[in-house]
Motif scaffolding. Structure first.
Motif, mmCIF file in Angstrom:
data_model
loop_
_atom_site.group_PDB
_atom_site.id
_atom_site.type_symbol
_atom_site.label_atom_id
_atom_site.label_comp_id
_atom_site.label_asym_id
_atom_site.label_seq_id
_atom_site.Cartn_x
_atom_site.Cartn_y
_atom_site.Cartn_z
ATOM 1 N N TRP A 172 -3.675 -6.998 4.246
ATOM 2 C CA TRP A 172 -3.465 -6.255 5.493
ATOM 3 C C TRP A 172 -3.553 -4.758 5.208
ATOM 4 O O TRP A 172 -3.027 -4.265 4.232
ATOM 5 C CB TRP A 172 -2.078 -6.544 6.072
ATOM 6 C CG TRP A 172 -1.912 -7.893 6.659
ATOM 7 C CD1 TRP A 172 -1.157 -8.921 6.161
ATOM 8 C CD2 TRP A 172 -2.499 -8.393 7.863
ATOM 9 N NE1 TRP A 172 -1.226 -10.014 6.984
ATOM 10 C CE2 TRP A 172 -2.044 -9.720 8.040
ATOM 11 C CE3 TRP A 172 -3.357 -7.856 8.824
ATOM 12 C CZ2 TRP A 172 -2.419 -10.515 9.138
ATOM 13 C CZ3 TRP A 172 -3.726 -8.636 9.905
ATOM 14 C CH2 TRP A 172 -3.264 -9.948 10.050
ATOM 15 N N GLY A 173 -4.211 -4.051 6.095
ATOM 16 C CA GLY A 173 -4.244 -2.593 5.979
ATOM 17 C C GLY A 173 -3.100 -1.977 6.753
ATOM 18 O O GLY A 173 -2.171 -2.658 7.177
ATOM 19 N N GLN A 174 -3.199 -0.682 6.960
ATOM 20 C CA GLN A 174 -2.194 0.053 7.724
ATOM 21 C C GLN A 174 -2.375 -0.239 9.203
ATOM 22 O O GLN A 174 -3.483 -0.115 9.726
ATOM 23 C CB GLN A 174 -2.355 1.542 7.466
ATOM 24 C CG GLN A 174 -1.286 2.419 8.076
ATOM 25 C CD GLN A 174 0.007 2.379 7.285
ATOM 26 O OE1 GLN A 174 -0.015 2.164 6.086
ATOM 27 N NE2 GLN A 174 1.117 2.569 7.948
ATOM 28 N N GLY A 175 -1.315 -0.629 9.882
ATOM 29 C CA GLY A 175 -1.392 -0.928 11.305
ATOM 30 C C GLY A 175 -1.030 0.274 12.149
ATOM 31 O O GLY A 175 -0.743 1.363 11.642
ATOM 32 N N THR A 176 -1.065 0.071 13.449
ATOM 33 C CA THR A 176 -0.681 1.119 14.382
ATOM 34 C C THR A 176 0.235 0.515 15.445
ATOM 35 O O THR A 176 -0.023 -0.576 15.940
ATOM 36 C CB THR A 176 -1.929 1.770 15.009
ATOM 37 O OG1 THR A 176 -1.544 2.898 15.802
ATOM 38 C CG2 THR A 176 -2.732 0.803 15.867
#
Length: 121
Positions: A111-115
């Motif tokens: 998972w990458g950085q979410g918003t």
């Protein structure tokens, strides 16, 4: 690949937002891509997916007609246009490479950085 989502915010019900997912490290033009919502204490929820070329899309029933997924492979970027937002759309939005499964998708990779999207009534 590293994925960075952005564009979230605090909005009122009925408002709109446009999320972006920028990929780095390698191109994503050979990957089907998708958006998911993750909320602490709840299972992650599939939101939308798009094929490599952008020619086909899939949506969760809860967002059909309100959200639109798109991509620009030249910019190594994917988007999620969110209209008529509802309180229940609140959560962290994450992008991921996916495997398409019927009308849904399963994420793979890290998972990458979410918003964060917060919709108030």
């Amino acid at each position: 690949v590293q994925l960075q989502a952005s564009g979230g915010g605090l909005v009122q019900a009925g408002d709109s937002l446009r999320l972006s997912c920028v990929a780095s490290g390698r191109t994503i033009d050979s990957s089907d891509m998708g958006w998911f919502r993750r909320t602490p204490g709840k299972p992650r929820v599939f939101i939308a997916a798009i094929t490599k070329s952008g020619g086909s899309t899939r949506y969760a029933d809860s967002v059909k007609g309100r959200f639109t997924i798109s991509r620009d492979n030249a910019k190594n970027t994917m988007y999620l246009e969110m209209n008529s937002l509802k309180v229940e759309d609140t959560g962290g939005y994450y992008c991921a490479e996916v495997l398409l499964v019927g009308d849904s998708a399963i994420e793979y990779g890290v998972w990458g950085q979410g918003t964060q999207v917060t919709v108030s009534s």
